[in-house]
Write a protein that holds these residues in place. Structure first.
Motif, mmCIF file in Angstrom:
data_model
loop_
_atom_site.group_PDB
_atom_site.id
_atom_site.type_symbol
_atom_site.label_atom_id
_atom_site.label_comp_id
_atom_site.label_asym_id
_atom_site.label_seq_id
_atom_site.Cartn_x
_atom_site.Cartn_y
_atom_site.Cartn_z
ATOM 1 N N VAL A 1 31.753 -46.098 21.302
ATOM 2 C CA VAL A 1 31.534 -47.047 20.215
ATOM 3 C C VAL A 1 30.543 -48.102 20.698
ATOM 4 N N VAL A 2 29.452 -48.253 19.965
ATOM 5 C CA VAL A 2 28.413 -49.229 20.301
ATOM 6 C C VAL A 2 28.606 -50.452 19.419
ATOM 7 N N ILE A 3 28.868 -51.595 20.045
ATOM 8 C CA ILE A 3 29.104 -52.846 19.323
ATOM 9 C C ILE A 3 27.940 -53.780 19.604
ATOM 10 N N GLU A 4 27.129 -54.022 18.611
ATOM 11 C CA GLU A 4 26.003 -54.944 18.716
ATOM 12 C C GLU A 4 26.034 -55.878 17.516
ATOM 13 N N ILE A 5 26.663 -57.009 17.691
ATOM 14 C CA ILE A 5 26.811 -58.001 16.631
ATOM 15 C C ILE A 5 25.880 -59.163 16.931
ATOM 16 N N ASP A 6 24.979 -59.441 16.020
ATOM 17 C CA ASP A 6 24.061 -60.562 16.152
ATOM 18 C C ASP A 6 23.948 -61.244 14.788
ATOM 19 N N ASP A 7 24.946 -62.060 14.484
ATOM 20 C CA ASP A 7 25.023 -62.720 13.182
ATOM 21 C C ASP A 7 24.696 -64.195 13.322
ATOM 22 N N GLU A 8 24.023 -64.706 12.329
ATOM 23 C CA GLU A 8 23.697 -66.129 12.278
ATOM 24 C C GLU A 8 23.702 -66.573 10.825
ATOM 25 N N ALA A 9 24.406 -67.631 10.562
ATOM 26 C CA ALA A 9 24.501 -68.138 9.197
ATOM 27 C C ALA A 9 24.397 -69.656 9.219
ATOM 28 N N LYS A 10 23.613 -70.186 8.294
ATOM 29 C CA LYS A 10 23.456 -71.630 8.169
ATOM 30 C C LYS A 10 23.388 -71.971 6.695
ATOM 31 N N LEU A 11 24.348 -72.748 6.252
ATOM 32 C CA LEU A 11 24.448 -73.116 4.841
ATOM 33 C C LEU A 11 24.579 -74.620 4.720
ATOM 34 N N ASP A 12 23.822 -75.192 3.797
ATOM 35 C CA ASP A 12 23.907 -76.610 3.467
ATOM 36 C C ASP A 12 24.166 -76.735 1.973
ATOM 37 N N ASN A 13 25.130 -77.543 1.635
ATOM 38 C CA ASN A 13 25.487 -77.709 0.235
ATOM 39 C C ASN A 13 25.798 -79.179 -0.023
ATOM 40 N N LYS A 14 25.215 -79.709 -1.073
ATOM 41 C CA LYS A 14 25.437 -81.097 -1.442
ATOM 42 C C LYS A 14 25.529 -81.190 -2.950
ATOM 43 N N THR A 15 26.525 -81.912 -3.423
ATOM 44 C CA THR A 15 26.772 -82.044 -4.856
ATOM 45 C C THR A 15 26.964 -83.506 -5.204
ATOM 46 N N ASP A 16 26.221 -83.965 -6.202
ATOM 47 C CA ASP A 16 26.359 -85.318 -6.748
ATOM 48 C C ASP A 16 26.627 -85.204 -8.242
ATOM 49 N N GLN A 17 27.665 -85.856 -8.699
ATOM 50 C CA GLN A 17 28.030 -85.796 -10.105
ATOM 51 C C GLN A 17 28.428 -87.180 -10.579
ATOM 52 N N THR A 18 27.823 -87.610 -11.690
ATOM 53 C CA THR A 18 28.119 -88.909 -12.291
ATOM 54 C C THR A 18 28.308 -88.730 -13.786
ATOM 55 N N ARG A 19 29.349 -89.342 -14.311
ATOM 56 C CA ARG A 19 29.622 -89.226 -15.738
ATOM 57 C C ARG A 19 30.063 -90.572 -16.281
#
Length: 257
Positions: free
Chosen positions: A99-117
């Motif tokens: 079994v060949v295991i080659e995991i090379d994962d990269e994740a970058k998430l930015d989330n911003k929410t502004d709500q005015t009512r």
């Protein structure tokens, strides 16, 4: 009839004491094992049949209708074979593949929410068949019929989140076929232990594969394993230092603040 509060407090105290006692007994057993192993290398697990493990459970999955093996008359080739004389790929219980295991994962998430009512509501009752004049008799201080209801509302919501993750693992491990499912798929299980000085590293892999996904060099990539279970960890001096103390773990579980 409701039970007194002191009875419930006593029951809760007994329960917490029982849990704490069980945790302390387990921790004491672990400490005794650690004291007995001072100066010794971490022991490796013996090589055993995975099916003899009390926690081993055969895999049961939905199966399609059995397929008919069609063979051509007077043909030297066998269906699915990749070699002229014999298929060297794993196909039976006890066969070994890599079994060949080659995991090379990269994740970058930015989330911003502004709500005015903003909201504003007003209602009046200037004329209602003359009955609006009776409001002054109902309310002692009098009332303005043209300004009965007046409301304002305002809400502001701000949220932000950031995810930055990176993983890189490159490993190879040999696994053993432990089961052949009715549709021909193979169940594999493999483990590998490497001890360096006083640190023991262990890699385990398991899952279900198709024989067609096995390469001609008897290897398979981890992303072609269904229900894959891959674990890479260890035990020893370094792993022990990285873990919180037993008392700290118990404190974190029961401390409510």
């Amino acid at each position: 009839m409701a039970r007194p509060c002191h009875h419930r407090r006593f029951t809760l105290s007994v329960t917490l004491a029982s849990l704490l006692g069980a945790g302390m007994l387990s921790g004491c057993g672990n400490m005794i094992d650690r004291v007995a192993g001072i100066g010794n290398e971490p022991s490796m697990d013996p090589i055993e049949n995975p099916q003899k493990d009390p926690n081993y459970q055969p895999v049961s999955l939905p199966m399609p209708s059995p397929s008919v093996d069609v063979r051509q008359p007077n043909s030297l080739w066998r269906q699915g074979s990749r070699a002229f004389f014999k298929d060297q790929r794993a196909a039976k219980i006890g066969d070994i593949l890599t079994v060949v295991i080659e995991i090379d994962d990269e994740a970058k998430l930015d989330n911003k929410t502004d709500q005015t009512r903003d909201g504003s509501n007003s209602a009046g009752l200037d004329n209602l068949l003359g009955y609006e004049t009776m409001l002054k008799d109902i309310f002692p201080d009098g009332i303005d019929a043209g300004n009965l209801v007046n409301s304002d509302s305002k809400s502001t919501t701000t949220g932000s989140g950031t995810v930055d993750r990176s993983e890189a693992i490159k490993l190879r491990v040999a696994a053993v076929v432990t089961q052949v499912l009715p549709n021909g798929n193979l169940v594999l299980q493999g483990s590998q232990q490497v001890r360096v000085n006083y640190e023991l590293r262990q890699l385990t892999v398991g899952g279900v594969i198709r024989p067609e996904d096995i390469s001609n060099v008897n290897e398979i990539n981890y992303d072609k394993i269904a229900e894959a279970r891959i674990a890479y960890g260890g035990k020893g001096t370094l792993s022990d230092v990285q873990q919180p103390r037993f008392g700290q773990q118990v404190y974190d579980i029961f401390f409510p603040f």
